[in-house]
Design a protein around this motif. Structure first.
Motif, PDB file in Angstrom:
ATOM      1  N   GLU A 236      -6.683  17.903  -3.154  1.00  0.00           N
ATOM      2  CA  GLU A 236      -7.886  17.098  -3.401  1.00  0.00           C
ATOM      3  C   GLU A 236      -7.655  16.139  -4.566  1.00  0.00           C
ATOM      4  N   ALA A 237      -7.010  16.631  -5.623  1.00  0.00           N
ATOM      5  CA  ALA A 237      -6.689  15.785  -6.780  1.00  0.00           C
ATOM      6  C   ALA A 237      -5.646  14.736  -6.398  1.00  0.00           C
ATOM      7  N   LEU A 238      -4.678  15.124  -5.612  1.00  0.00           N
ATOM      8  CA  LEU A 238      -3.673  14.183  -5.133  1.00  0.00           C
ATOM      9  C   LEU A 238      -4.343  13.050  -4.360  1.00  0.00           C
ATOM     10  N   GLY A 239      -5.243  13.396  -3.445  1.00  0.00           N
ATOM     11  CA  GLY A 239      -5.954  12.385  -2.670  1.00  0.00           C
ATOM     12  C   GLY A 239      -6.759  11.452  -3.548  1.00  0.00           C
ATOM     13  N   GLN A 240      -7.474  12.010  -4.519  1.00  0.00           N
ATOM     14  CA  GLN A 240      -8.279  11.174  -5.415  1.00  0.00           C
ATOM     15  C   GLN A 240      -7.401  10.261  -6.255  1.00  0.00           C
ATOM     16  N   ASN A 241      -6.253  10.770  -6.704  1.00  0.00           N
ATOM     17  CA  ASN A 241      -5.326   9.938  -7.485  1.00  0.00           C
ATOM     18  C   ASN A 241      -4.824   8.749  -6.658  1.00  0.00           C
ATOM     19  N   ILE A 242      -4.525   8.993  -5.392  1.00  0.00           N
ATOM     20  CA  ILE A 242      -4.057   7.913  -4.515  1.00  0.00           C
ATOM     21  C   ILE A 242      -5.164   6.888  -4.312  1.00  0.00           C
ATOM     22  N   VAL A 243      -6.380   7.353  -4.035  1.00  0.00           N
ATOM     23  CA  VAL A 243      -7.520   6.451  -3.849  1.00  0.00           C
ATOM     24  C   VAL A 243      -7.724   5.593  -5.101  1.00  0.00           C
ATOM     25  N   SER A 244      -7.747   6.225  -6.252  1.00  0.00           N
ATOM     26  CA  SER A 244      -7.971   5.494  -7.506  1.00  0.00           C
ATOM     27  C   SER A 244      -6.884   4.453  -7.739  1.00  0.00           C
ATOM     28  N   ALA A 245      -5.636   4.806  -7.473  1.00  0.00           N
ATOM     29  CA  ALA A 245      -4.533   3.860  -7.657  1.00  0.00           C
ATOM     30  C   ALA A 245      -4.645   2.678  -6.702  1.00  0.00           C
ATOM     31  N   LEU A 246      -5.045   2.937  -5.461  1.00  0.00           N
ATOM     32  CA  LEU A 246      -5.198   1.848  -4.490  1.00  0.00           C
ATOM     33  C   LEU A 246      -6.341   0.915  -4.876  1.00  0.00           C
ATOM     34  N   PHE A 247      -7.481   1.478  -5.303  1.00  0.00           N
ATOM     35  CA  PHE A 247      -8.593   0.629  -5.735  1.00  0.00           C
ATOM     36  C   PHE A 247      -8.196  -0.207  -6.953  1.00  0.00           C
ATOM     37  N   GLU A 248      -7.436   0.391  -7.860  1.00  0.00           N
ATOM     38  CA  GLU A 248      -7.014  -0.328  -9.064  1.00  0.00           C
ATOM     39  C   GLU A 248      -6.064  -1.477  -8.727  1.00  0.00           C
ATOM     40  N   ARG A 249      -5.164  -1.255  -7.805  1.00  0.00           N
ATOM     41  CA  ARG A 249      -4.119  -2.247  -7.468  1.00  0.00           C
ATOM     42  C   ARG A 249      -4.607  -3.354  -6.536  1.00  0.00           C
ATOM     43  N   PHE A 250      -5.529  -3.020  -5.594  1.00  0.00           N
ATOM     44  CA  PHE A 250      -5.918  -3.972  -4.559  1.00  0.00           C
ATOM     45  C   PHE A 250      -7.426  -4.200  -4.576  1.00  0.00           C
TER      46      PHE A 250
ATOM     47  N   ILE B 123       0.853  -1.198   0.000  1.00  0.00           N
ATOM     48  CA  ILE B 123       0.000   0.000   0.000  1.00  0.00           C
ATOM     49  C   ILE B 123       0.881   1.238   0.000  1.00  0.00           C
ATOM     50  N   TYR B 124       1.880   1.268   0.867  1.00  0.00           N
ATOM     51  CA  TYR B 124       2.805   2.408   0.932  1.00  0.00           C
ATOM     52  C   TYR B 124       3.460   2.662  -0.421  1.00  0.00           C
ATOM     53  N   ASP B 125       3.911   1.607  -1.082  1.00  0.00           N
ATOM     54  CA  ASP B 125       4.578   1.769  -2.380  1.00  0.00           C
ATOM     55  C   ASP B 125       3.657   2.445  -3.397  1.00  0.00           C
ATOM     56  N   VAL B 126       2.380   2.084  -3.402  1.00  0.00           N
ATOM     57  CA  VAL B 126       1.416   2.708  -4.325  1.00  0.00           C
ATOM     58  C   VAL B 126       1.205   4.169  -3.949  1.00  0.00           C
ATOM     59  N   VAL B 127       1.067   4.447  -2.652  1.00  0.00           N
ATOM     60  CA  VAL B 127       0.895   5.836  -2.204  1.00  0.00           C
ATOM     61  C   VAL B 127       2.099   6.666  -2.624  1.00  0.00           C
ATOM     62  N   LYS B 128       3.301   6.178  -2.379  1.00  0.00           N
ATOM     63  CA  LYS B 128       4.530   6.916  -2.710  1.00  0.00           C
ATOM     64  C   LYS B 128       4.639   7.174  -4.209  1.00  0.00           C
ATOM     65  N   ALA B 129       4.396   6.151  -5.023  1.00  0.00           N
ATOM     66  CA  ALA B 129       4.497   6.320  -6.476  1.00  0.00           C
ATOM     67  C   ALA B 129       3.472   7.330  -6.970  1.00  0.00           C
ATOM     68  N   THR B 130       2.279   7.295  -6.429  1.00  0.00           N
ATOM     69  CA  THR B 130       1.229   8.227  -6.853  1.00  0.00           C
ATOM     70  C   THR B 130       1.513   9.623  -6.329  1.00  0.00           C
ATOM     71  N   PHE B 131       2.052   9.725  -5.128  1.00  0.00           N
ATOM     72  CA  PHE B 131       2.383  11.028  -4.542  1.00  0.00           C
ATOM     73  C   PHE B 131       3.381  11.787  -5.409  1.00  0.00           C
ATOM     74  N   ASP B 132       4.259  11.085  -6.063  1.00  0.00           N
ATOM     75  CA  ASP B 132       5.297  11.734  -6.869  1.00  0.00           C
ATOM     76  C   ASP B 132       4.765  12.354  -8.164  1.00  0.00           C
ATOM     77  N   ILE B 133       3.500  12.086  -8.507  1.00  0.00           N
ATOM     78  CA  ILE B 133       2.879  12.704  -9.683  1.00  0.00           C
ATOM     79  C   ILE B 133       2.318  14.056  -9.255  1.00  0.00           C
ATOM     80  N   ARG B 134       2.835  15.128  -9.789  1.00  0.00           N
ATOM     81  CA  ARG B 134       2.477  16.480  -9.338  1.00  0.00           C
ATOM     82  C   ARG B 134       1.026  16.833  -9.656  1.00  0.00           C
ATOM     83  N   THR B 135       0.389  17.515  -8.694  1.00  0.00           N
ATOM     84  CA  THR B 135      -0.950  18.064  -8.872  1.00  0.00           C
ATOM     85  C   THR B 135      -0.951  19.485  -8.326  1.00  0.00           C
ATOM     86  N   LYS B 136      -1.944  20.263  -8.737  1.00  0.00           N
ATOM     87  CA  LYS B 136      -2.109  21.598  -8.173  1.00  0.00           C
ATOM     88  C   LYS B 136      -2.853  21.542  -6.846  1.00  0.00           C
ATOM     89  N   LEU B 137      -3.847  20.664  -6.768  1.00  0.00           N
ATOM     90  CA  LEU B 137      -4.702  20.592  -5.584  1.00  0.00           C
ATOM     91  C   LEU B 137      -4.461  19.303  -4.809  1.00  0.00           C
TER      92      LEU B 137
END
Length: 126
Positions: A78-92, A62-76
């Motif tokens: 809120e978008a960062l959080g949604q990107n992490i959620v989407s990546a976690l649902f996709e992976r697990f 889970i941490y590895d997915v959060v870290k990889a997604t965190f490194d993708i830049r966002t302005k908000l």
């Protein structure tokens, strides 16, 4: 039917990252600290009964997915959080719901103490 956000969960709290998320040029250029709190709804009966890693979602994964997604830049964040959620649902596939809080202690507002934060509550899409 289980009510969302109840039951067993895997928790990762106070994960610290340095990132370049933000609306302002200084935030995007200089970066700042962020902290992530995460709860993932997962049925933990099987790993509790078998003591076998193959019956659970690894918090290290889970941490590895959060870290990889965190490194993708966002302005908000809120978008960062949604990107992490989407990546976690996709992976697990075993994660049924997620609560994520992203804290930004150096938000560009005139506060002496505290932090700005967002919190998202998401249930796996049907």
């Amino acid at each position: 039917m289980t009510t969302p956000f109840t039951g067993d969960r895997i928790i990762l709290r106070d994960l610290g990252f340095y990132g370049f998320h933000g609306l302002f040029a200084e935030e995007q250029r200089l970066g700042q600290r962020f902290f992530v709190d995460l709860e993932c709804g997962v049925d933990l009966r099987a790993p509790g009964e078998t003591d076998a890693i193959g019956h659970t979602v690894s918090y290290a994964d889970i941490y590895d997915v959060v870290k990889a997604t965190f490194d993708i830049r966002t302005k908000l964040i809120e978008a960062l959080g949604q990107n992490i959620v989407s990546a976690l649902f996709e992976r697990f596939g075993d994660i049924k719901w997620i609560i994520i809080r992203i804290r930004k202690p150096e938000a560009p507002i005139a506060m002496v103490r505290g932090e700005a934060a967002i919190e998202l509550h998401r249930v796996r899409p049907s």
